[in-house]
Design a protein around this motif. Sequence first.
Motif, PDB file in Angstrom:
ATOM      1  N   UNK A  36       0.836  -1.192   0.000  1.00  0.00           N
ATOM      2  CA  UNK A  36       0.000   0.000   0.000  1.00  0.00           C
ATOM      3  C   UNK A  36       0.885   1.261   0.000  1.00  0.00           C
ATOM      4  N   UNK A  37       0.583   2.182  -0.921  1.00  0.00           N
ATOM      5  CA  UNK A  37       1.288   3.462  -0.932  1.00  0.00           C
ATOM      6  C   UNK A  37       2.622   3.445  -1.645  1.00  0.00           C
ATOM      7  N   UNK A  38       3.027   2.283  -2.132  1.00  0.00           N
ATOM      8  CA  UNK A  38       4.328   2.187  -2.794  1.00  0.00           C
ATOM      9  C   UNK A  38       4.292   2.760  -4.211  1.00  0.00           C
ATOM     10  N   UNK A  39       5.418   3.253  -4.673  1.00  0.00           N
ATOM     11  CA  UNK A  39       5.581   3.657  -6.073  1.00  0.00           C
ATOM     12  C   UNK A  39       6.506   2.640  -6.727  1.00  0.00           C
ATOM     13  N   UNK A  40       5.928   1.850  -7.611  1.00  0.00           N
ATOM     14  CA  UNK A  40       6.668   0.763  -8.251  1.00  0.00           C
ATOM     15  C   UNK A  40       6.894   1.101  -9.709  1.00  0.00           C
ATOM     16  N   UNK A  41       8.115   0.847 -10.211  1.00  0.00           N
ATOM     17  CA  UNK A  41       8.357   1.013 -11.644  1.00  0.00           C
ATOM     18  C   UNK A  41       8.643  -0.344 -12.275  1.00  0.00           C
ATOM     19  N   UNK A  42       7.977  -0.634 -13.381  1.00  0.00           N
ATOM     20  CA  UNK A  42       8.346  -1.785 -14.200  1.00  0.00           C
ATOM     21  C   UNK A  42       9.321  -1.264 -15.239  1.00  0.00           C
ATOM     22  N   UNK A  43      10.550  -1.770 -15.191  1.00  0.00           N
ATOM     23  CA  UNK A  43      11.584  -1.253 -16.082  1.00  0.00           C
ATOM     24  C   UNK A  43      12.136  -2.397 -16.930  1.00  0.00           C
ATOM     25  N   UNK A  44      12.332  -2.116 -18.196  1.00  0.00           N
ATOM     26  CA  UNK A  44      12.914  -3.144 -19.053  1.00  0.00           C
ATOM     27  C   UNK A  44      12.923  -2.670 -20.488  1.00  0.00           C
ATOM     28  N   UNK A 161      -7.894   3.157  -5.766  1.00  0.00           N
ATOM     29  CA  UNK A 161      -6.926   2.578  -4.849  1.00  0.00           C
ATOM     30  C   UNK A 161      -5.583   2.341  -5.500  1.00  0.00           C
ATOM     31  N   UNK A 162      -5.579   2.313  -6.850  1.00  0.00           N
ATOM     32  CA  UNK A 162      -4.367   1.966  -7.573  1.00  0.00           C
ATOM     33  C   UNK A 162      -4.247   2.897  -8.769  1.00  0.00           C
ATOM     34  N   UNK A 163      -3.052   3.447  -8.940  1.00  0.00           N
ATOM     35  CA  UNK A 163      -2.826   4.327 -10.087  1.00  0.00           C
ATOM     36  C   UNK A 163      -1.841   3.637 -11.029  1.00  0.00           C
ATOM     37  N   UNK A 164      -2.252   3.483 -12.295  1.00  0.00           N
ATOM     38  CA  UNK A 164      -1.391   2.818 -13.270  1.00  0.00           C
ATOM     39  C   UNK A 164      -0.930   3.842 -14.294  1.00  0.00           C
ATOM     40  N   UNK A 165       0.364   3.895 -14.522  1.00  0.00           N
ATOM     41  CA  UNK A 165       0.929   4.864 -15.467  1.00  0.00           C
ATOM     42  C   UNK A 165       1.682   4.098 -16.548  1.00  0.00           C
ATOM     43  N   UNK A 190       1.879  12.804  -1.805  1.00  0.00           N
ATOM     44  CA  UNK A 190       0.837  13.549  -1.113  1.00  0.00           C
ATOM     45  C   UNK A 190      -0.441  12.703  -0.971  1.00  0.00           C
ATOM     46  N   UNK A 191      -0.803  12.016  -2.065  1.00  0.00           N
ATOM     47  CA  UNK A 191      -2.047  11.241  -2.057  1.00  0.00           C
ATOM     48  C   UNK A 191      -1.869   9.875  -1.408  1.00  0.00           C
ATOM     49  N   UNK A 192      -0.639   9.391  -1.395  1.00  0.00           N
ATOM     50  CA  UNK A 192      -0.375   8.078  -0.833  1.00  0.00           C
ATOM     51  C   UNK A 192      -0.999   6.946  -1.622  1.00  0.00           C
ATOM     52  N   UNK A 193      -1.273   7.186  -2.907  1.00  0.00           N
ATOM     53  CA  UNK A 193      -1.921   6.147  -3.709  1.00  0.00           C
ATOM     54  C   UNK A 193      -0.865   5.162  -4.222  1.00  0.00           C
ATOM     55  N   UNK A 194      -1.175   3.874  -4.104  1.00  0.00           N
ATOM     56  CA  UNK A 194      -0.296   2.843  -4.633  1.00  0.00           C
ATOM     57  C   UNK A 194      -0.183   3.046  -6.149  1.00  0.00           C
ATOM     58  N   UNK A 195       1.047   3.084  -6.656  1.00  0.00           N
ATOM     59  CA  UNK A 195       1.225   3.454  -8.053  1.00  0.00           C
ATOM     60  C   UNK A 195       2.154   2.468  -8.750  1.00  0.00           C
ATOM     61  N   UNK A 196       1.767   2.070  -9.957  1.00  0.00           N
ATOM     62  CA  UNK A 196       2.637   1.241 -10.784  1.00  0.00           C
ATOM     63  C   UNK A 196       2.893   2.001 -12.070  1.00  0.00           C
ATOM     64  N   UNK A 209      10.967   5.743  -8.410  1.00  0.00           N
ATOM     65  CA  UNK A 209      10.400   4.551  -7.794  1.00  0.00           C
ATOM     66  C   UNK A 209      10.853   4.357  -6.346  1.00  0.00           C
ATOM     67  N   UNK A 210       9.941   3.794  -5.540  1.00  0.00           N
ATOM     68  CA  UNK A 210      10.357   3.254  -4.256  1.00  0.00           C
ATOM     69  C   UNK A 210      11.066   1.933  -4.495  1.00  0.00           C
ATOM     70  N   UNK A 211      10.455   1.133  -5.375  1.00  0.00           N
ATOM     71  CA  UNK A 211      11.102  -0.120  -5.769  1.00  0.00           C
ATOM     72  C   UNK A 211      11.000  -0.275  -7.273  1.00  0.00           C
ATOM     73  N   UNK A 212      12.023  -0.861  -7.855  1.00  0.00           N
ATOM     74  CA  UNK A 212      12.039  -1.071  -9.303  1.00  0.00           C
ATOM     75  C   UNK A 212      11.910  -2.567  -9.579  1.00  0.00           C
ATOM     76  N   UNK A 213      11.095  -2.911 -10.544  1.00  0.00           N
ATOM     77  CA  UNK A 213      10.989  -4.306 -10.992  1.00  0.00           C
ATOM     78  C   UNK A 213      11.645  -4.359 -12.370  1.00  0.00           C
TER      79      UNK A 213
END
Lengths: 376, 669
Positions: A36-44, A161-165, A190-196, A209-213
């Motif tokens: 919850x609240x994480x900013x995740x990047x899918x990188x490749x 609940x989830x933001x997809x970019x 600011x919004x604390x929305x879980x983001x991918x 990103x908080x974490x990168x995949x």
Amino acid sequence: MLKKTSPGDLYLSIQDLWKAFGEFLALRDISLDINEGEFICFLGPSGCGKTTLLRAIAGLDLQTKGTVMQDGKDVSNLPPSERDFGIVFQSYALFPNLTIEKNIAFGLENTGRSKSEIAVRVAELLNLVGLPDQGSKYPAQLSGGQQQRIALARAIATNPGLLLLDEPLSALDAKVRVHLRHEIKELQRKLGVTTVMVTHDQEEALAMADRIVVMNHGVIEQVGTPTEIYRHPANLFVADFIGEMNQLPAVAGDAETLELGGSILKCEPHSLQKGNRIVAAVRPEDIIPHGEGARSPDAPDVITTPENAFEVLITEMEFLGSFWRCRLSHQTFGARELIGDFSINAVRRLGLEAGEQMMIELPRNRLMAFTPAEEG
Amino acid sequence: MTDTTSLPAGPLIKGKLSRDDLIMRGGMMVIALYLVVTLAFPLWAMLSKSFSTYRIELSQYEFQVSDDNGVFSGTILNGTQLNTETGAYTDQELSTGSDGRLSVTPFFPDFSFRSPVMYRIRNTVPDGRFLIGSNLQKGTDWVVLDSNTFRRVQLRPVKATGIENFANYFSTPALFNSVKNSIWIAIVSTIITVTLAFWFAYALNRSCMRFKGMFRLVAMAPILVPSLLPGIALVYLFGNQGMLKELLFGASIYGPIGIVIGSVFFTFPHAFLIISTALAISDARLYEAASSLRSTPWRTFWTVTIPGARYGLISAAFVVFNLVITDFGLPKVIGGQFNVLAVDIYKQVIGQQNFEMGAVVSVVLVVPAILAFAIDRLVQSKQVALLSARSVPYRPKSNPKTDRIMLIYCSMVALFIVGMLAVCQFAALIKFWPYDLSLSLNNYQFDKMDGGGWGSYFNSIKMALLTAVIGTSIIFFGAYLVEKSNGFKTGRALFQMFAMLPMAIPGMVLGLAYIFFFNNPSNPLNAIYGTMAILVICSVTHFYTVSHLTAVTALKQMDTEFESVSASLKQPTMKLFARVTVPVCLPAILDISIYLFVNAMTTVSAVVFLYSPKTTLASIAVLNMDDAGDIAPAAAMGMMIFYTNAAARILHLIASKGILSRTQAWRSR
């Protein structure tokens, strides 16, 4: 929408996900947990399956196999309209014939909100994305960066609940891109929305990103924070894909050594079988320049040879603004040249010039050993 | 580590369908069903009709003749045997149509309806049939008849399936010749039209001559009139009492010459549009390269211009070929004794009531039409690949000499087109050509002529409006569903195929197929036969493909993610359709509707079999008045269609401008 989870809890869980397009496997056994609240990047690289994975999470293109749990609920086979997410595409996908206000209000209609409530919310969102007086314009009248902010406002209007970019910044100029990525990150915090976010731009991923995949060929190569991924790449693909990396053919030694062209070098601990052919890797900016040798601060007159040192020839120097890029050759490297990025300061201090010899050090905690690519 | 090289066993994810998915699939099924009922079923009915043969089976009947006292004691006579003995009917006479009837008295040379002799007749097989008067007799029981009643006995044919109709067709030179004629006419017209249209388009795209806008308008004018109108103009120009008859040096305009000239007239805009598009997309960089290599203009023309436009030329050629070979109105008016396939269908059906043979000719006509259509589609798909985003548009440079030559050339073509229309208008206003040249409006008193009078004109407008409104709605919605729905791949591919089919089906064939399908009393849709509804349905289906392609092109330019965004915002797709898709595609929607209107006004071939006394149409009235010898009123009605279509075009232009400036404000920055 009432959430069952609080920040830090598991929010999105992907288990054993597969996606096949005919014979081609676009995603192979993907498992991933997002909090919850994480900013995740899918990188490749392109074609690695990152967008496919995002679209599976959204339900836009269903996976062939595997489950997706969102907020404790199995959403694996649900259509997009029955999931809880907002999405922003590279093309912005703003409705061209509706004003900015109407675009943002599109998702707020038919949700039990009154007209005035909607107007208040739209104004609030326009403020949030920093475009308070553009509401009555049409999308084509805004710049690319402004359009992307409107697309973002529209996506978060209903508090999903989830933001997809999906590569949201790829279509923008370099300057706007850097500026907007800060804003998006700021807004997300600011919004604390879980983001991918899906991106092929490593700089973007590292910055946001908080974490990168890191993904390649439909599998996850590594999951970690930006510094983990950069400092401790799990394998040669990650090491090569993120940042720049010198690669030299070498042979594995003991747990903390490797053999390069006859010399034994100290390196980061590895678990490779002794005697195996490996790749020794070091980032250009991690190479330490020493001029004719290292001077100890205690005895500045004594020139000592540091460990992992090489006396190399500078074959070429290229000025890249904030640093110099030097091509360095040594008989142990064979035909390959090492690339070293040295600060302007160091170049001036050491008097480095193309055609001259210099001493470099491959620091042991920055020298990594990897299995060669063809075996992985 | 788990194996990641192959998909593990076990059940696959089956997506739950959302309400929107269900609505869209349902809608698609409904429109697909519409196409099946209005296209596939009628064509199937026609195909099976062409393979239906009817023959009087004489062996199925037995006869017995009584003596003068009405006592049956003589031998029982078989029909076949009787025919062999008397030679009453030839074998060919026994092959007949579905309405075939055969009188039996010729079998009995000494038959007299006043004689006291009684006759008995029976079927030898249970499903044998014969008529007594209008009563159908089935079953194998003997029927005893006095001689006066016996002469009213008629044998009915037996239906079978076979290729006899085709064999019959190809062994009848009078019919088979039409194949040669049609192909010959189509090839000659194609060569002339494409050549003329190419230079016309070349002049408009590659020269700096003046009056380009006007020439473009004139070139499109023939689209606004029925194809038989140039025929009428030619009759006035070169007919038996023609103004310029001497120019033909004794040759007759009634026949191939007339058909070719008229075909060039009515196919010109189609060829011009296609070739003009091909020339417009040429890349200026190629010409710069050619001139920097010091290529001569002649060489540049053959190495750059022609190859760049080749797909356009090929496509135009097949479109024109298709239009000419399937056209009915023009050869009907000016063809004289020169038979072509489309007119043969009409003659077989309307003239001889031989529906089976009409179906056979239709099948024969469909073959070249489908072939031409298929090649055209193949070529057009290649044309798209030529476009590149980096192409630089070609800007012609002024060259006074070539510009003047081009201007003269275009003026001549324009004169040809305007001249044909002017002749028709002139003819319509002359009291009685060539004897009384004073002007009058007598020829506009359509109510005094055959063909349905002014009523048919208003019927046409009603029909065209209905076609435009209903057709545009169905076609655009159908295109949206097939373009933007998720999954359901096979269904969508099938739908696309059905949507392409109408273009390959000539109007005459579609009309005839409608007779077979809708006029069948056992068809529940039989009720629409002879109404306005069937005319509208037939027109919508006939012109489906081009409209569908226009809609698809417009929809393909829409962002593919609109539907995804809408779904993520939990809004119904139909809301998106109404609020975004339709407004954004409004220009295309207006184009479709005017296309349908104009074509519905001018079409003859598709509706010539389907109108009823209550639903006569203007274009049909032109045909019928011309047939009846009222050529001047026919020209007058033809020009009414022209003016109506021109007005509709202008109205469409004004309306589009008005609507677009209001709804498309977003397009301007």
